[in-house]
Design an enzyme around this catalytic site. Structure first.
Site, mmCIF file in Angstrom:
data_model
loop_
_atom_site.group_PDB
_atom_site.id
_atom_site.type_symbol
_atom_site.label_atom_id
_atom_site.label_comp_id
_atom_site.label_asym_id
_atom_site.label_seq_id
_atom_site.Cartn_x
_atom_site.Cartn_y
_atom_site.Cartn_z
ATOM 1 N N GLY A 1 0.910 -1.124 0.110
ATOM 2 C CA GLY A 1 -0.138 -0.070 -0.073
ATOM 3 C C GLY A 1 0.888 1.134 0.058
ATOM 4 O O GLY A 1 1.890 1.105 -0.471
ATOM 5 N N GLU A 2 0.160 2.469 0.577
ATOM 6 C CA GLU A 2 1.040 3.700 0.692
ATOM 7 C C GLU A 2 1.321 4.285 -0.681
ATOM 8 O O GLU A 2 2.015 5.380 -0.669
ATOM 9 C CB GLU A 2 2.593 3.425 1.454
ATOM 10 C CG GLU A 2 2.494 2.701 2.653
ATOM 11 C CD GLU A 2 3.927 2.275 3.281
ATOM 12 O OE1 GLU A 2 4.838 2.775 2.657
ATOM 13 O OE2 GLU A 2 3.997 1.778 4.233
#
Lengths: 340, 340
Positions: free
Chosen positions: B306-307
């Protein structure tokens, strides 16, 4: 590669402040890079050198390619002027590029002296009717590739890439992969730079006849190159094996590069531990050879340009891998900061 | 995107001194980039800006994640200190990084004022038992994301990436994708950051109950975000839609980013023409949503951090694409040089 460093890198990966396995293949690549560099965390490759081995192939006179052999020499000029695909990508990603004529079918003096310094012959034999090389030529080509790898390593390379340029070169590559894996022409022959269905059937027949002609001699990797290879392919085999012997990692490219890696592993067992696969080629033989080598490509973009271009496009993935393992926080540090 | 420039770029691609299609998906990406930039050849993106939208999710109190919600706030600190995965990759690839707290469940003053400037609420509702947001909060979050996109574009961004941070955020993302595509919880629910089989069954039940609770309201994209989203996801939708409205291309990340893109396309039809897919996530819902959007990811490395990390890892692929279309020689020039 260092098993101790590999374990250390795997432990560091497991200790990052990320969910287990969240970096996916980026994490695996980082662990491999640490092991081949011999230190953890690994460094993003910063002195990447690409050597393109150019040569012509006798089979091009027999309808296996969509392009005439004259293109090989024209493309060598494009490597020198910077307009070839791999030249553009190498500039973008900060890699050095060198092109060598091992067996291009051009007059002496066509290229600058440094390009022809290792030339073995003009063109290689049409492998379905004759050997590609003499035994002596094969040894000279292997030695040339090894010498070039040693030069690049001495000059500071921390990652090497071998590229190819040679109209018709997917035919000997397919033959080398078939001979190494003990499989038939039907499994390895692909459309190369873009031939139609009829030409594909003919190309498969050429590979088939080459394999039959070579017979049991293909058991030996040097004889295999003599019978089915070419000066440029033999040089790339020597280059890959020497890079591995010197402990410098290599990113492989498409079907030509992977064919040479497969032969290099036979020629100098253990070499492939130093190799990563840059990208997946649409050529069926490349996937078969990668499977045998136990390598999974970093990119899968349907590229089939050759020249080392797929490997160069993969450099940033390796750099991402190294940076992630080196600089992402460790869970212990994050929790420590919380407690403090 | 400009259809005229797209055709111009496709023509240029076909005219390169390479076999037809040899650049594979690199060529397709270059054509897209030219169309969204409005000029051919395209430029390698040089002012890339990543905005991470952080928030907590009520469902984390109900066993849908391998991690406790407190991790969200800790990770926001890691974005600020540069030790988060996307921060490391953004530095490596020359992208700017900004993190915003839209709905993290922390006290006021935990983060610097600029991080909390657009905060909508502390945590979002547990979507299987209550709405994620009030209607007013959804509109505020959408407006916040749009304002941030406008700020980044005004500051010079030529490529935008939206990242996510929020324990539990694959649950509302799966629900949004299921609701948008009209499919069941069984098709969209994945293991997120790494839950076991029992937790997966429970997570699927949570998504199922959320979809049932929301009912027909999901037909409207704003109501869908109110019922099933969160402050951080609604902000990302606003960000993506505004980037598209302003004509700035976006590289999407994993399942959260693609869920937001899918809703953005409903909210502002035509937005997805400005989006490219950075990487393929192991979350099943991401592939389903990408298929609906007609997008094929540039990378497939099994990343699930993610991120925005997968999108940032894909930046060099887009740069390779642009450089190849801009700088590889044209066949006409190569043949012209031969004739001269």
């Amino acid at each position: 590669p260092s098993e101790a460093v590999r374990r250390q890198a795997a432990d560091r990966l497991a200790g990052l402040a990320t969910p287990a396995g969240a970096l996916g293949r980026l994490g695996e690549a980082a662990v491999w890079l640490a092991a081949v560099q011999g230190h953890c965390p690994p460094s993003p490759p910063s002195d990447v050198r690409v050597v393109v081995f150019a040569g012509d192939h006798g089979v091009t006179a027999h309808g296996v390619s969509a392009y005439p052999p004259e293109i090989t020499g024209l493309m060598v000029q494009q490597f020198l002027s910077g307009g070839a695909g791999v030249a553009v990508l190498a500039r973008l990603h900060g890699a050095a590029l060198r092109v060598l004529d091992l067996g291009v079918d051009v007059d002496a003096g066509t290229f600058p002296a440094e390009v022809s310094a290792y030339k073995v012959r003009r063109g290689s034999g049409a492998i379905h009717i004759e050997d590609a090389l003499t035994g002596d030529e094969t040894l000279r080509a292997l030695a040339a590739g090894a010498a070039v790898a040693a030069e690049e390593v001495a000059a500071g390379a921390d990652l090497l890439i071998a590229g190819d340029m040679g109209i018709g070169n997917t035919t000997p590559s397919a033959a080398l992969i078939a001979a190494t894996l003990g499989i038939g022409a039907d499994e390895v022959t692909g459309r190369g730079s873009g031939i139609d269905v009829d030409a594909l059937a003919h190309k498969q027949d050429v590979v088939d006849r080459a394999l039959e002609r070579a017979g049991a001699r293909v058991a030996d990797p040097v004889d295999r190159l003599t019978a089915l290879g070419s000066a440029d392919l033999a040089a790339q085999v020597g280059f890959l094996a020497e890079a591995a012997r010197l402990g410098v990692p290599v990113v492989l490219d498409g079907v030509i590069s992977v064919a040479c890696a497969l032969v290099a592993e036979d020629y100098a067992p253990g070499s492939s531990a130093w190799f990563a696969a840059g990208h997946r080629s649409p050529e069926p033989a490349q996937s078969l050879a990668l499977e045998k080598l136990g390598l999974e490509p970093l990119l899968d973009l349907g590229m089939r340009l050759g020249e080392g271009s797929g490997a160069v496009a993969a450099i940033p993935v390796l750099r991402s891998a190294a940076a992630a393992l080196a600089h992402v926080s460790l869970l212990a540090d994050v929790l420590g900061a919380q407690d403090a």
